[in-house]
Design a protein around this motif. Structure first.
Motif, PDB file in Angstrom:
ATOM      1  N   LEU A  97       6.212  59.321 122.287  1.00 31.99           N
ATOM      2  CA  LEU A  97       6.283  58.667 123.592  1.00 31.99           C
ATOM      3  C   LEU A  97       5.379  59.292 124.656  1.00 31.99           C
ATOM      4  N   LYS A  98       5.181  60.795 124.691  1.00 34.21           N
ATOM      5  CA  LYS A  98       4.132  61.016 125.633  1.00 34.21           C
ATOM      6  C   LYS A  98       2.764  60.629 125.089  1.00 34.21           C
ATOM      7  N   GLY A  99       2.378  60.526 124.079  1.00 32.53           N
ATOM      8  CA  GLY A  99       1.279  60.001 123.545  1.00 32.53           C
ATOM      9  C   GLY A  99       0.796  58.715 123.660  1.00 32.53           C
ATOM     10  N   VAL A 100       1.750  57.845 123.824  1.00 30.25           N
ATOM     11  CA  VAL A 100       1.564  56.323 124.137  1.00 30.25           C
ATOM     12  C   VAL A 100       1.555  55.942 125.608  1.00 30.25           C
ATOM     13  N   VAL A 101       1.882  56.897 126.462  1.00 34.02           N
ATOM     14  CA  VAL A 101       2.121  56.554 128.042  1.00 34.02           C
ATOM     15  C   VAL A 101       0.392  56.283 128.237  1.00 34.02           C
ATOM     16  N   GLY A 102       0.373  55.071 128.798  1.00 38.05           N
ATOM     17  CA  GLY A 102      -1.011  54.572 129.287  1.00 38.05           C
ATOM     18  C   GLY A 102      -1.870  53.804 128.320  1.00 38.05           C
ATOM     19  N   LYS A 103      -1.015  53.599 127.114  1.00 46.18           N
ATOM     20  CA  LYS A 103      -1.676  52.738 125.952  1.00 46.18           C
ATOM     21  C   LYS A 103      -0.876  51.516 125.689  1.00 46.18           C
ATOM     22  N   ARG A 104      -1.236  50.574 124.916  1.00 46.58           N
ATOM     23  CA  ARG A 104      -0.866  49.412 124.717  1.00 46.58           C
ATOM     24  C   ARG A 104       0.230  49.511 123.641  1.00 46.58           C
ATOM     25  N   VAL A 105       1.523  49.180 123.992  1.00 50.10           N
ATOM     26  CA  VAL A 105       2.721  49.287 123.152  1.00 50.10           C
ATOM     27  C   VAL A 105       3.201  47.855 122.954  1.00 50.10           C
ATOM     28  N   ILE A 106       4.194  47.740 121.967  1.00 47.17           N
ATOM     29  CA  ILE A 106       5.130  46.679 121.769  1.00 47.17           C
ATOM     30  C   ILE A 106       6.395  47.126 121.667  1.00 47.17           C
ATOM     31  N   VAL A 107       7.248  46.622 122.552  1.00 40.91           N
ATOM     32  CA  VAL A 107       8.666  46.935 122.782  1.00 40.91           C
ATOM     33  C   VAL A 107       9.499  45.759 122.134  1.00 40.91           C
ATOM     34  N   ARG A 108      10.408  46.136 121.439  1.00 38.56           N
ATOM     35  CA  ARG A 108      11.368  45.154 120.585  1.00 38.56           C
ATOM     36  C   ARG A 108      12.600  45.335 121.503  1.00 38.56           C
ATOM     37  N   LEU A 109      13.332  44.283 121.991  1.00 36.94           N
ATOM     38  CA  LEU A 109      14.549  44.319 122.278  1.00 36.94           C
ATOM     39  C   LEU A 109      15.344  43.761 121.226  1.00 36.94           C
ATOM     40  N   THR A 110      16.832  44.182 121.541  1.00 36.03           N
ATOM     41  CA  THR A 110      17.911  43.869 120.613  1.00 36.03           C
ATOM     42  C   THR A 110      17.997  42.434 120.556  1.00 36.03           C
ATOM     43  N   SER A 111      17.419  41.533 121.247  1.00 39.56           N
ATOM     44  CA  SER A 111      17.615  40.066 121.250  1.00 39.56           C
ATOM     45  C   SER A 111      16.805  39.756 120.356  1.00 39.56           C
ATOM     46  N   GLY A 112      15.648  40.510 119.866  1.00 37.11           N
ATOM     47  CA  GLY A 112      14.532  39.971 119.012  1.00 37.11           C
ATOM     48  C   GLY A 112      13.124  39.743 119.928  1.00 37.11           C
ATOM     49  N   VAL A 113      13.340  39.602 121.194  1.00 41.50           N
ATOM     50  CA  VAL A 113      12.149  39.450 122.022  1.00 41.50           C
ATOM     51  C   VAL A 113      11.169  40.681 121.957  1.00 41.50           C
ATOM     52  N   ASP A 114       9.810  40.395 121.806  1.00 39.45           N
ATOM     53  CA  ASP A 114       9.032  41.537 122.104  1.00 39.45           C
ATOM     54  C   ASP A 114       8.302  41.380 123.396  1.00 39.45           C
ATOM     55  N   TYR A 115       8.056  42.563 124.081  1.00 40.09           N
ATOM     56  CA  TYR A 115       7.072  42.565 125.141  1.00 40.09           C
ATOM     57  C   TYR A 115       5.900  43.504 124.959  1.00 40.09           C
ATOM     58  N   ARG A 116       4.998  43.101 125.081  1.00 42.02           N
ATOM     59  CA  ARG A 116       3.453  43.738 124.731  1.00 42.02           C
ATOM     60  C   ARG A 116       2.868  44.155 125.964  1.00 42.02           C
ATOM     61  N   GLY A 117       2.312  45.240 126.302  1.00 44.62           N
ATOM     62  CA  GLY A 117       1.681  45.596 127.613  1.00 44.62           C
ATOM     63  C   GLY A 117       1.355  46.917 127.253  1.00 44.62           C
ATOM     64  N   LEU A 118       0.705  47.685 128.533  1.00 40.77           N
ATOM     65  CA  LEU A 118       0.398  48.992 128.657  1.00 40.77           C
ATOM     66  C   LEU A 118       1.771  49.790 129.342  1.00 40.77           C
ATOM     67  N   LEU A 119       2.012  50.811 128.534  1.00 41.87           N
ATOM     68  CA  LEU A 119       3.296  51.493 128.913  1.00 41.87           C
ATOM     69  C   LEU A 119       2.696  52.479 130.137  1.00 41.87           C
ATOM     70  N   SER A 120       3.507  52.096 131.304  1.00 46.01           N
ATOM     71  CA  SER A 120       3.204  52.712 132.583  1.00 46.01           C
ATOM     72  C   SER A 120       4.071  54.136 132.719  1.00 46.01           C
ATOM     73  N   CYS A 121       5.322  53.954 132.260  1.00 45.96           N
ATOM     74  CA  CYS A 121       6.050  54.955 132.425  1.00 45.96           C
ATOM     75  C   CYS A 121       7.478  54.696 131.863  1.00 45.96           C
ATOM     76  N   LEU A 122       8.235  55.838 131.344  1.00 47.24           N
ATOM     77  CA  LEU A 122       9.623  55.626 130.857  1.00 47.24           C
ATOM     78  C   LEU A 122      10.422  56.754 131.213  1.00 47.24           C
ATOM     79  N   ASP A 123      11.784  56.561 131.015  1.00 45.27           N
ATOM     80  CA  ASP A 123      12.451  57.976 131.534  1.00 45.27           C
ATOM     81  C   ASP A 123      13.515  58.162 130.253  1.00 45.27           C
ATOM     82  N   GLY A 124      14.503  59.186 130.250  1.00 43.88           N
ATOM     83  CA  GLY A 124      15.225  59.656 129.262  1.00 43.88           C
ATOM     84  C   GLY A 124      16.147  58.547 128.810  1.00 43.88           C
ATOM     85  N   TYR A 125      16.370  57.481 129.641  1.00 43.38           N
ATOM     86  CA  TYR A 125      17.403  56.562 129.395  1.00 43.38           C
ATOM     87  C   TYR A 125      16.637  55.262 128.661  1.00 43.38           C
TER      88      TYR A 125
END
Length: 99
Positions: free
Chosen positions: A32-60
């Motif tokens: 996770l530290k290595g992909v901050v600032g890079k393009r990622v794919i986030v899959r939600l439990t609903s099956g929808v994908d969000y693709r974009g630049l990972l700006s930040c994330l927290d422990g939750y």
């Protein structure tokens, strides 16, 4: 009883299994530290994908993305400048490009 070796066969030997793929020894936190600032794919439990630049994330696993696209069944359905995703909806985060 004949103890001579069997005659040579014209059959080829069975195919060998592929070599094992390289495994990453880093922790999920390192990934996770290595992909901050890079393009990622986030899959939600609903099956929808969000693709974009990972700006930040927290422990939750709350996530902030920039230049975000929403994909439903592989089709772009929306584009957002910034998107905030609540962590309890996240199934996984994947690097969109090799890291």
């Amino acid at each position: 009883m004949d103890n001579s070796p069997p005659p040579p066969s014209n059959e080829s030997p069975p195919p060998q299994p592929p070599p094992p793929q390289a495994t990453h020894t880093g922790s999920p936190t390192d990934f996770l530290k290595g992909v901050v600032g890079k393009r990622v794919i986030v899959r939600l439990t609903s099956g929808v994908d969000y693709r974009g630049l990972l700006s930040c994330l927290d422990g939750y696993m709350n996530i902030a993305l920039e230049q975000t696209e929403e994909h439903v069944n592989g089709v772009v359905t929306n584009r957002y400048g910034d998107a905030f995703i609540r962590g309890n909806n996240v199934l996984y985060i994947s690097a969109a490009e090799p890291i």
